[in-house]
Design an enzyme around this catalytic site. Structure first.
Site, short mmCIF file in Angstrom:
data_model
loop_
_atom_site.label_atom_id
_atom_site.label_comp_id
_atom_site.label_asym_id
_atom_site.label_seq_id
_atom_site.Cartn_x
_atom_site.Cartn_y
_atom_site.Cartn_z
N GLU A 41 0.82 -1.23 0.00
CA GLU A 41 0.00 0.00 0.00
C GLU A 41 0.84 1.27 0.00
O GLU A 41 0.76 2.09 0.91
CB GLU A 41 -0.98 -0.05 1.19
CG GLU A 41 -1.90 -1.26 1.10
CD GLU A 41 -2.76 -1.50 2.33
OE1 GLU A 41 -2.70 -0.69 3.27
OE2 GLU A 41 -3.48 -2.51 2.35
N GLU B 134 -5.73 -10.57 -1.97
CA GLU B 134 -6.54 -10.49 -0.74
C GLU B 134 -8.03 -10.43 -1.07
O GLU B 134 -8.78 -9.62 -0.52
CB GLU B 134 -6.15 -9.23 0.06
CG GLU B 134 -4.68 -9.11 0.38
CD GLU B 134 -4.33 -7.93 1.28
OE1 GLU B 134 -5.24 -7.31 1.87
OE2 GLU B 134 -3.12 -7.63 1.39
O1 9MR Z 1 -7.20 -8.51 8.23
C1 9MR Z 1 -6.26 -7.72 8.89
C2 9MR Z 1 -6.82 -7.29 10.23
O2 9MR Z 1 -6.98 -8.39 11.10
C3 9MR Z 1 -5.93 -6.24 10.86
O3 9MR Z 1 -6.49 -5.77 12.06
C4 9MR Z 1 -5.73 -5.12 9.86
C5 9MR Z 1 -5.01 -3.96 10.48
O4 9MR Z 1 -3.81 -3.70 10.06
O5 9MR Z 1 -5.11 -5.61 8.69
C6 9MR Z 1 -5.95 -6.51 8.03
O6 9MR Z 1 -5.35 -6.94 6.82
C7 9MR Z 1 -5.11 -5.94 5.84
C8 9MR Z 1 -3.88 -6.37 5.07
O7 9MR Z 1 -2.81 -6.60 5.93
C9 9MR Z 1 -3.50 -5.33 4.02
N1 9MR Z 1 -4.63 -5.05 3.15
C10 9MR Z 1 -5.88 -4.74 3.80
C11 9MR Z 1 -6.24 -5.82 4.82
C12 9MR Z 1 -7.58 -5.52 5.45
O8 9MR Z 1 -7.50 -4.35 6.21
#
Ligand code: 9MR
Length: 339
Positions: A150, A258
């Site tokens: 990101e 994802e």
């Molecule tokens: O699914 C993940 C969640 O459990 C965490 O709290 C969150 C916070 O950082 O990150 C989520 O995963 C993210 C991923 O690492 C990057 N792309 C977006 C995903 C959803 O937020």
């Protein structure tokens, strides 16, 4: 003699039945088209037999939902929490499943000690230490890495993360070069959301950025399209396809990294149909575009998906429901893969 033959035939029939059962999973269909399927795994999933069964059935690749992120792995400079990562890697290895690291660098879930750096040199040193410690430890065991996650804003400008502010925009190429040097066989990805459709500002900015890396010989193997989609927003298959193809022209892979498709809940029949069309369109793209190398959903059941807490009023984004049952969208997805 007759009895012997009957036993042999019965045995062969059972084997045939077992092998045809084994073939009817997304991962076995996908393998025929040269891509992997999988899910993100929360470490707690590995303590639940029902979850383990679903992960194994659906995955030729897994990715950590959280345990590889800085705040979880390295809450302070000297303490590394390897326990969860090792558990996931060992689970994957013992089931012949590949592992993707998510993620080496990100603006989120970072510990306090990297909130700022005194100098560019200090930031580069920290970056190198992080890369070499992880990639040397798992060399040959983790096949791909989200090196940076990101890195763009929606308008296509670069996100001003701690790495960007301390090092400059070349922090990304620095990370890629160091990663390649540390494990030359690992596939290196840059991962983003809202970057899947050609013509979108962020998607075009990312493409131009990556093309420049390729033109300058910076090591990179592919780009991740996170594909956190929603039925209330338009989805344009042709624009996703042309985006995949322009990366193919650069010699790069695309990971559907994802995937989930959220809906207003309780869902309507029309939203469920839209969701099904979207999953099937993505399955089709993964089958038809040779440089799509993985199709990973973010979680697997509506029970533990990140969606309801982040987007209140939305959910039902995955292929298994809250009771861990396969939904009609799962069956449609498999049918599309099987075609
Ligand atoms: O699914 C993940 C969640 O459990 C965490 O709290 C969150 C916070 O950082 O990150 C989520 O995963 C993210 C991923 O690492 C990057 N792309 C977006 C995903 C959803 O937020």
């Amino acid at each position: 003699m007759k009895t012997k033959l009957t036993v042999v035939f019965a045995f062969a029939a059972v084997l045939l039945m077992l092998s045809s059962c084994a073939q009817k999973t997304p991962k076995t269909y996908a393998a025929k088209y040269g891509f992997k399927t999988g899910v993100s795994v929360a470490i707690g999933d590995l303590y639940n037999e029902d979850y383990i069964k679903i992960i194994k059935e659906n995955s030729s690749i897994v990715v950590a939902e959280n345990c590889m992120k800085w705040a979880n792995l390295r809450p302070n400079k000297t303490f590394w929490n390897w326990t969860d990562v090792d558990k996931l890697v060992e689970f994957a290895e013992s089931n012949k499943i590949a592992v993707k690291w998510h993620t080496l660098f990100w603006h989120n879930q970072n510990p306090g000690f990297i909130s700022s750096f005194k100098s560019r040199e200090q930031a580069l040193e920290t970056m190198d230490e992080h890369i070499t410690t992880i990639m040397s430890r798992y060399k040959g065991r983790i096949s791909e890495y989200d090196v940076v996650n990101e890195m763009f804003n929606e308008d296509g400008t670069m996100r001003e993360t701690v790495w960007y502010k301390s090092i400059g925009p070349d922090y990304i190429e620095h990370a890629l070069i160091k990663a390649r040097e540390t494990d030359p066989n690992a596939k290196l990805f840059l991962n983003e959301y809202n970057n899947e459709e050609q013509g979108n500002k962020k998607a075009d900015a990312m493409y131009n950025f990556v093309k420049d890396l390729v033109d300058r010989g910076i090591p990179i193997d592919g780009v991740g399209f996170q594909l956190h989609l929603a039925t209330i927003y338009p989805y344009n298959e042709a624009a996703v396809r042309s985006n995949i193809r322009r990366y193919a022209d650069l010699g790069l892979q695309v990971s559907f990294s994802e995937v989930d498709v959220r809906m207003p809940v309780p869902s309507s029949e029309s939203d469920r149909q839209t969701q099904m069309n979207t999953y099937c369109s993505l399955a089709k793209l993964a089958k038809e575009e040779p440089n799509v190398t993985s199709f990973i959903t973010w979680g697997f059941t509506d029970k533990q998906s990140w969606i309801p807490s982040t987007f209140p009023g939305y959910g039902e984004a995955l292929l298994y429901d809250k009771d861990l049952k396969k939904k009609p969208v799962y069956e449609a997805f498999v049918k599309e893969l099987a075609k």
